[in-house]
Scaffold this motif. Structure first.
Motif: not given
Length: 280
Positions: A34-35, A56-60, A27-29
């Motif tokens: 990605i910073n 944070e990524l799980m919630c996203a 999802l992030v990619f």
């Protein structure tokens, strides 16, 4: 340690969580966010740092893939603080989201109490990023506390709304009790008529593995046949527990329909009291 469990653990439960974690990274990619800060936190050797960013990524992932809403990463909040993301529930409406994932391990020996104070402290930390007017906001708690955050024993309701206390009226002249013991509600929580009104709601999010024994057997068979777990793991092997606690005093209320398929604790205006609403 916890990081090894998430990334390279060999147990069945670790492999299931690794499969989910890979979904979060994809999802992030996909969002191309990605910073350097995200890379640094994801590669941190500190468990609390890694756990926070993983939550944070799980919630996203939960908001986009389970709730079905679009998100915009890293919006500016009050005083130029950066939030986790905006939850877009319509073309014109959005909710500012801040995620907190505190850790508090249970002591090895006997202990008692709840985690209301650590919950309060983290909601207050999130509050400073939120606008005072015309901006809906939610703090999502995805912690690792002594009790699961979805459990009443965690102290979540006490932290947000207050607690029931026993009172014994005392005659100030004699020091003797007057009448019997009484039980009354003490509104000592985060949500108050004149403070913290910018917080629209607090959500809690937990992950859970369903039928671990059966899933473990399946993973064993898959590994023997060298079949990727991602391709064969049942979609319902992993579930999320999500609840929303609305702030009855907020100046920026969130429409209950935004989270209509999930349990919500909200004000029933007819009864003038908080009630659980489960629209599943």
């Amino acid at each position: 340690n916890g990081i090894s469990y998430f990334l390279v653990g060999n147990s069945e439960s670790a492999k299931i969580r690794q499969t989910e974690f890979n979904k979060y990274l994809r999802l992030v990619f996909r969002h191309n966010v990605i910073n350097n800060d995200l890379k640094k936190r994801l590669s941190s050797k500190r468990w609390d740092t890694f756990f926070q960013v993983s939550r944070e990524l799980m919630c996203a992932y939960f908001i986009e893939e389970i709730l079905g809403y679009k998100i915009i990463f890293y919006p500016k909040g009050a005083k130029n603080f950066i939030g986790e993301y905006l939850l877009k529930y319509s073309d014109d409406e959005s909710i500012f989201v801040e995620v907190k994932a505190p850790i508090r391990e249970a002591p090895k020996g006997p202990w008692c109490g709840d985690d209301a104070e650590i919950i309060k402290r983290n909601v207050k930390k999130a509050r400073k990023k939120m606008f005072r007017n015309n901006k809906k906001s939610i703090v999502i708690l995805a912690p690792d506390l002594r009790f699961p955050i979805s459990c009443d024993a965690s102290g979540i309701e006490e932290a947000l709304y207050g607690r029931e206390v026993f009172t014994i009226p005392i005659d100030t002249k004699t020091g003797s009790p007057i009448g019997g013991t009484r039980l009354r509600f003490e509104p000592s929580g985060i949500f108050q008529p004149t403070v913290n009104t910018r917080i629209s709601a607090v959500g809690i999010l937990e992950d859970s593995i369903k039928d671990l024994y059966l899933i473990s057997c399946l993973i064993h068979v898959l590994s023997k046949k060298k079949i990727p777990i991602d391709d064969a793991l049942p979609k319902n092997a992993f579930e999320y527990i999500f609840k929303v606690y609305h702030n009855p005093y907020t100046i920026n209320p969130i429409d209950r329909n935004v989270f209509k398929n999930w349990p919500q604790f909200a004000l029933d205006k007819k009864l003038n009291k908080m009630e659980w609403i489960d629209n599943k």
